[in-house]
Design an enzyme around this catalytic site. Structure first.
Site, PDB file in Angstrom:
ATOM      1  N   ARG A 104      -4.374   5.055  -3.450  1.00  0.00           N
ATOM      2  CA  ARG A 104      -4.742   4.411  -4.709  1.00  0.00           C
ATOM      3  C   ARG A 104      -5.620   5.365  -5.513  1.00  0.00           C
ATOM      4  O   ARG A 104      -6.644   5.829  -4.999  1.00  0.00           O
ATOM      5  CB  ARG A 104      -5.494   3.118  -4.399  1.00  0.00           C
ATOM      6  CG  ARG A 104      -5.486   2.133  -5.538  1.00  0.00           C
ATOM      7  CD  ARG A 104      -5.983   0.796  -5.030  1.00  0.00           C
ATOM      8  NE  ARG A 104      -4.980   0.105  -4.239  1.00  0.00           N
ATOM      9  CZ  ARG A 104      -4.128  -0.786  -4.728  1.00  0.00           C
ATOM     10  NH1 ARG A 104      -4.169  -1.107  -5.998  1.00  0.00           N
ATOM     11  NH2 ARG A 104      -3.253  -1.375  -3.967  1.00  0.00           N
ATOM     12  N   THR A 108      -7.737   4.995 -11.841  1.00  0.00           N
ATOM     13  CA  THR A 108      -6.815   4.012 -12.437  1.00  0.00           C
ATOM     14  C   THR A 108      -6.530   2.847 -11.484  1.00  0.00           C
ATOM     15  O   THR A 108      -6.020   1.812 -11.915  1.00  0.00           O
ATOM     16  CB  THR A 108      -5.466   4.674 -12.761  1.00  0.00           C
ATOM     17  OG1 THR A 108      -4.862   5.071 -11.526  1.00  0.00           O
ATOM     18  CG2 THR A 108      -5.622   5.884 -13.654  1.00  0.00           C
ATOM     19  N   ASP A 200      -9.480  -2.177  10.234  1.00  0.00           N
ATOM     20  CA  ASP A 200      -8.655  -1.160   9.567  1.00  0.00           C
ATOM     21  C   ASP A 200      -7.586  -0.680  10.545  1.00  0.00           C
ATOM     22  O   ASP A 200      -7.891  -0.030  11.549  1.00  0.00           O
ATOM     23  CB  ASP A 200      -9.551   0.008   9.128  1.00  0.00           C
ATOM     24  CG  ASP A 200      -8.774   1.025   8.314  1.00  0.00           C
ATOM     25  OD1 ASP A 200      -9.152   1.272   7.168  1.00  0.00           O
ATOM     26  OD2 ASP A 200      -7.769   1.575   8.837  1.00  0.00           O
ATOM     27  N   ASP A 203      -7.379   3.160  11.268  1.00  0.00           N
ATOM     28  CA  ASP A 203      -8.490   3.645  12.098  1.00  0.00           C
ATOM     29  C   ASP A 203      -8.331   3.197  13.544  1.00  0.00           C
ATOM     30  O   ASP A 203      -8.601   3.967  14.476  1.00  0.00           O
ATOM     31  CB  ASP A 203      -9.827   3.130  11.547  1.00  0.00           C
ATOM     32  CG  ASP A 203     -10.250   3.884  10.286  1.00  0.00           C
ATOM     33  OD1 ASP A 203      -9.658   4.944  10.007  1.00  0.00           O
ATOM     34  OD2 ASP A 203     -11.155   3.401   9.596  1.00  0.00           O
TER      35      ASP A 203
HETATM   36  C1  PRP Z   1      -3.688  -0.210   5.122  1.00  0.00           C
HETATM   37  C2  PRP Z   1      -2.441  -0.839   5.684  1.00  0.00           C
HETATM   38  C3  PRP Z   1      -1.614  -1.083   4.453  1.00  0.00           C
HETATM   39  C4  PRP Z   1      -2.663  -1.389   3.415  1.00  0.00           C
HETATM   40  C5  PRP Z   1      -2.680  -2.860   3.170  1.00  0.00           C
HETATM   41  O1  PRP Z   1      -3.452   1.111   4.843  1.00  0.00           O
HETATM   42  O2  PRP Z   1      -1.813  -0.055   6.658  1.00  0.00           O
HETATM   43  O3  PRP Z   1      -0.825   0.033   4.077  1.00  0.00           O
HETATM   44  O4  PRP Z   1      -3.915  -0.977   3.962  1.00  0.00           O
HETATM   45  O5  PRP Z   1      -3.538  -3.177   2.136  1.00  0.00           O
HETATM   46  P1  PRP Z   1      -2.998  -3.741   0.740  1.00  0.00           P
HETATM   47  O6  PRP Z   1      -1.981  -4.804   1.079  1.00  0.00           O
HETATM   48  O7  PRP Z   1      -4.226  -4.310   0.110  1.00  0.00           O
HETATM   49  O8  PRP Z   1      -2.409  -2.602  -0.020  1.00  0.00           O
HETATM   50  P2  PRP Z   1      -4.603   2.063   4.252  1.00  0.00           P
HETATM   51  O9  PRP Z   1      -4.565   2.011   2.750  1.00  0.00           O
HETATM   52  O10 PRP Z   1      -5.915   1.726   4.905  1.00  0.00           O
HETATM   53  O11 PRP Z   1      -4.121   3.504   4.649  1.00  0.00           O
HETATM   54  P3  PRP Z   1      -3.837   4.159   6.095  1.00  0.00           P
HETATM   55  O12 PRP Z   1      -2.618   3.494   6.649  1.00  0.00           O
HETATM   56  O13 PRP Z   1      -3.601   5.568   5.754  1.00  0.00           O
HETATM   57  O14 PRP Z   1      -5.052   3.954   6.962  1.00  0.00           O
HETATM   58  N1  URA Z   2      -5.869  -2.686   5.463  1.00  0.00           N
HETATM   59  C1  URA Z   2      -6.244  -2.786   6.769  1.00  0.00           C
HETATM   60  O1  URA Z   2      -6.048  -1.847   7.557  1.00  0.00           O
HETATM   61  N2  URA Z   2      -6.832  -3.923   7.169  1.00  0.00           N
HETATM   62  C2  URA Z   2      -7.059  -4.961   6.351  1.00  0.00           C
HETATM   63  O2  URA Z   2      -7.603  -5.992   6.791  1.00  0.00           O
HETATM   64  C3  URA Z   2      -6.672  -4.836   5.008  1.00  0.00           C
HETATM   65  C4  URA Z   2      -6.069  -3.684   4.603  1.00  0.00           C
END
Ligand code: PRP
Ligand code: URA
Length: 209
Positions: A104, A108, A200, A203
């Site tokens: 993201r 923006t 997360d 993580d």
């Molecule tokens: C997490 C998850 C999704 C997203 C969901 O990824 O794996 O892709 O968040 O959140 P949303 O529905 O609000 O978009 P993250 O952005 O943490 O990235 P990563 O997989 O690289 O850790």
């Molecule tokens: N992304 C994650 O990994 N966990 C949450 O709870 C929301 C977004």
């Protein structure tokens, strides 16, 4: 409107509880995420068409059913989606794998694609997009749009944990994409984390912070 298929199998519910537990370490988290994805693959493929072929058993000739030439593509949303790929591959070993990565933009707040590589015949494949978490829906909505822009026509989305907000957003943005979810949790918190969720996902899968 897209269907929402929530898994109610006791094994899946049990394994999601292990993922939620903050004392579950990286190794077990990865293993259990893979196990759940394997069980979900069984449901996601339930509507695959069959055809009859003639074979010979040790006893006699017979007609028996096989999957009717279905071509499948599994597409993890990077990076946490990678944690569901092996589980799907366990049941669909001939599937091709695409990858889509996005972040993201901090100014923006718009999703920016940083990687997208699809199987060459993506338009002929049933694409299963995988990501453990569907929270606001922003990532899945953008990733599915990037995949559609590459020509994909048949897409399903599979995740481990979601919430009403994410499901509604994805259904509205992509009414043609059915959503398979292991558990639908209560809500999002002010930081867009799912409550109670599992934290997360990236993580926990990769041991980062
Ligand atoms: C997490 C998850 C999704 C997203 C969901 O990824 O794996 O892709 O968040 O959140 P949303 O529905 O609000 O978009 P993250 O952005 O943490 O990235 P990563 O997989 O690289 O850790
Ligand atoms: N992304 C994650 O990994 N966990 C949450 O709870 C929301 C977004």
């Amino acid at each position: 409107m897209a269907k929402v298929i929530e898994m109610n199998h006791p094994l899946i519910q049990h394994k999601v509880t292990i993922l939620r537990d903050k004392n579950t370490g990286t190794k077990e988290f990865r293993e259990v995420a893979t196990e759940i994805a394997t069980l979900m693959a069984y449901e996601v493929t339930r509507d695959f068409p069959l055809e009859e072929v003639e074979i010979e058993t040790p006893i006699c000739k017979t007609k028996s059913k096989v999957i009717a030439g279905k071509k499948v593509g599994i597409v993890p949303i990077l990076r946490a989606g990678l944690g569901m790929v092996d589980g799907f591959m366990n049941l669909i070993p001939s599937a091709k794998i695409g990858h889509v990565g996005l972040y993201r933009d901090p100014e923006t707040l718009q999703p920016v694609e940083y990687y997208c590589k699809m199987p060459t015949d993506v338009e002929q494949r049933e694409i299963i997009v995988v990501d453990p978490m569907l929270a606001t829906g922003g990532s899945a909505i953008a990733a599915i749009q990037f995949i559609k822009d590459r020509g994909a026509k048949q897409i399903k989305f599979a995740c481990l944990i979601s919430c009403p907000e994410g499901i509604k957003a994805l259904q509205e943005a992509h009414p043609d994409v059915d959503i398979y979810v292991a558990v639908i949790d209560e809500k999002l918190n002010d930081h867009a984390y799912i409550i109670p969720g599992l934290g997360d996902a990236g993580d926990r899968l990769f041991g980062t912070k």
